[in-house]
Design an enzyme around this catalytic site. Structure first.
Site, PDB file in Angstrom:
ATOM      1  N   LEU A 120       0.867  -1.175   0.000  1.00 24.68           N
ATOM      2  CA  LEU A 120       0.000   0.000   0.000  1.00 24.68           C
ATOM      3  C   LEU A 120       0.906   1.228   0.000  1.00 24.68           C
ATOM      4  O   LEU A 120       1.994   1.210   0.580  1.00 24.68           O
ATOM      5  CB  LEU A 120      -0.889   0.037   1.250  1.00 24.68           C
ATOM      6  CG  LEU A 120      -1.965  -1.030   1.412  1.00 24.68           C
ATOM      7  CD1 LEU A 120      -2.675  -0.854   2.759  1.00 24.68           C
ATOM      8  CD2 LEU A 120      -2.963  -0.995   0.278  1.00 24.68           C
ATOM      9  N   ASP A 121       0.456   2.306  -0.646  1.00 22.71           N
ATOM     10  CA  ASP A 121       1.210   3.550  -0.576  1.00 22.71           C
ATOM     11  C   ASP A 121       1.327   3.989   0.883  1.00 22.71           C
ATOM     12  O   ASP A 121       0.468   3.679   1.717  1.00 22.71           O
ATOM     13  CB  ASP A 121       0.509   4.656  -1.374  1.00 22.71           C
ATOM     14  CG  ASP A 121       0.577   4.423  -2.874  1.00 22.71           C
ATOM     15  OD1 ASP A 121       1.449   3.643  -3.305  1.00 22.71           O
ATOM     16  OD2 ASP A 121      -0.234   5.029  -3.597  1.00 22.71           O
ATOM     17  N   ARG A 122       2.368   4.740   1.168  1.00 24.13           N
ATOM     18  CA  ARG A 122       2.640   5.160   2.544  1.00 24.13           C
ATOM     19  C   ARG A 122       1.452   5.890   3.161  1.00 24.13           C
ATOM     20  O   ARG A 122       1.110   5.673   4.331  1.00 24.13           O
ATOM     21  CB  ARG A 122       3.876   6.061   2.559  1.00 24.13           C
ATOM     22  CG  ARG A 122       4.308   6.494   3.944  1.00 24.13           C
ATOM     23  CD  ARG A 122       5.595   7.303   3.879  1.00 24.13           C
ATOM     24  NE  ARG A 122       6.045   7.707   5.190  1.00 24.13           N
ATOM     25  CZ  ARG A 122       7.154   8.395   5.425  1.00 24.13           C
ATOM     26  NH1 ARG A 122       7.918   8.753   4.402  1.00 24.13           N
ATOM     27  NH2 ARG A 122       7.496   8.731   6.651  1.00 24.13           N
ATOM     28  N   THR A 124      -1.681   5.626   2.375  1.00 25.29           N
ATOM     29  CA  THR A 124      -2.915   4.832   2.311  1.00 25.29           C
ATOM     30  C   THR A 124      -2.989   3.929   3.530  1.00 25.29           C
ATOM     31  O   THR A 124      -2.054   3.187   3.820  1.00 25.29           O
ATOM     32  CB  THR A 124      -2.961   3.975   1.036  1.00 25.29           C
ATOM     33  OG1 THR A 124      -2.849   4.822  -0.103  1.00 25.29           O
ATOM     34  CG2 THR A 124      -4.262   3.193   0.952  1.00 25.29           C
ATOM     35  N   ARG A 222      -6.054   6.451  -7.987  1.00 27.93           N
ATOM     36  CA  ARG A 222      -5.722   7.877  -7.985  1.00 27.93           C
ATOM     37  C   ARG A 222      -5.691   8.445  -9.402  1.00 27.93           C
ATOM     38  O   ARG A 222      -6.239   9.530  -9.663  1.00 27.93           O
ATOM     39  CB  ARG A 222      -4.372   8.075  -7.301  1.00 27.93           C
ATOM     40  CG  ARG A 222      -4.341   7.584  -5.877  1.00 27.93           C
ATOM     41  CD  ARG A 222      -2.912   7.454  -5.342  1.00 27.93           C
ATOM     42  NE  ARG A 222      -2.227   8.747  -5.296  1.00 27.93           N
ATOM     43  CZ  ARG A 222      -0.961   8.874  -4.923  1.00 27.93           C
ATOM     44  NH1 ARG A 222      -0.242   7.808  -4.585  1.00 27.93           N
ATOM     45  NH2 ARG A 222      -0.409  10.074  -4.892  1.00 27.93           N
TER      46      ARG A 222
END
Length: 306
Positions: A120-122, A124, A222
């Protein structure tokens, strides 16, 4: 390939790893490798000699960081350990991040063998799965590649899409910027990418949406949201700068994207993990409902009419 090199070349900055790939110094079966090259059993990998950063003593993760991730565990069995990842914690270390969720969990459970299954993105938050066994790791990763895993996110989309349910089917092309930063855009030459959006709640100037992944591309939700002219609230890379500033003044200090649900079947067993919307995002929605009535988002032009 980029994930493999981060694991194999511990201590080497990501910028150097991407430079090795960009200049053709990493080869698989004699051919130049790209960041998204997939390795399979039997491949021959050639990596040039690189200087590792010297390990600095006394630079381990802080007790507070370890405790935060250790307390976020929501499920564990023989094969898997699952956490509700807090926003601000990277999935793994690198690119200026000393310790990600995997390193923090290993510090909390030094006797266990844990591997990161996906990322997961930081910024998120939400469901993040780790494997405890080789069978769990390879089985779930194979299911992800085959499109047999359901991933659903909650996101706040700027503006008011005309439809409560719609799909975005737009190919995505990933580029690696100098320094290793990833940028993704819609391009005909990109990989097929599909996201299913469904409205959950209405707010002034925004809609709370459920986004279900039909494919699993980098930054997919996104970029698809921005492509149709309704970017995610708080998105620093693909979002609306002015609205992000207004929302920040109202208490939103990160991107509004949360991995709410993940489910799959493996070896005859059905797994299903869910994480509720975290307090900071719920509090912002409450504030937006009361104080956001004067906010107006002017939709950007898009290729698709929503």
């Amino acid at each position: 390939m980029d994930n493999a090199l981060v694991t194999l070349l511990k201590g080497v900055p990501k910028s150097m790893i991407y430079r090795l790939l960009r200049t053709g110094q990493v080869r698989v079966n004699g051919k130049r490798a790209k960041p998204d090259t997939r390795l399979v059993d039997g491949d021959t990998l050639r990596i040039p000699p690189v200087r590792m950063a010297d390990k600095v003593e006394g630079r381990g993760p802080g007790e507070g960081q370890v405790a935060e991730v250790a307390e976020a565990v929501i499920f564990e069995d023989k094969h898997f350990l699952v956490i509700d990842k807090p926003a601000g914690v990277a999935s793994h270390g690198g690119s200026g991040v000393s310790h990600g969720a995997i390193e923090l969990l290993r510090a909390a459970r030094p006797q266990e063998h844990l591997e990161l299954v996906h990322r997961l993105d930081r910024d998120t938050s939400g469901v993040l799965v780790f494997a405890r066994t080789r069978a769990g790791l390879t089985g779930l990763q194979a299911a992800i590649r085959a499109g047999e895993v359901t991933k659903q996110y909650l996101c706040l989309m700027l503006g008011h899409p005309a439809k409560a349910r719609f799909d975005v089917n737009a190919p995505l092309l990933k580029s690696i910027m100098q320094g290793g930063e990833r940028m993704v855009r819609v391009a005909e030459s990109g990989k097929p990418s599909l996201t299913f959006f469904r409205e959950m709640e209405q707010y002034p100037s925004a809609r709370l949406m459920q986004a279900t992944l039909g494919t699993g591309r980098t930054h997919q939700i996104r970029v698809h949201a921005a492509h149709i002219g309704h970017p995610l609230a708080g998105d620093p890379k693909y979002g609306d700068r002015e609205m992000n500033k207004r929302y920040r003044e109202m208490g939103l200090h990160r991107m509004f994207l949360h991995a709410a649900h993940l489910s799959f079947d493996l070896d005859g067993r059905a797994y299903s993990f869910s994480a509720p919307l975290p307090a900071d995002l719920k509090d912002f929605l409450d504030t937006l409902a009361v104080k956001g009535k004067r906010l107006v988002y002017t939709r950007e032009k898009s290729r698709t009419d929503f």
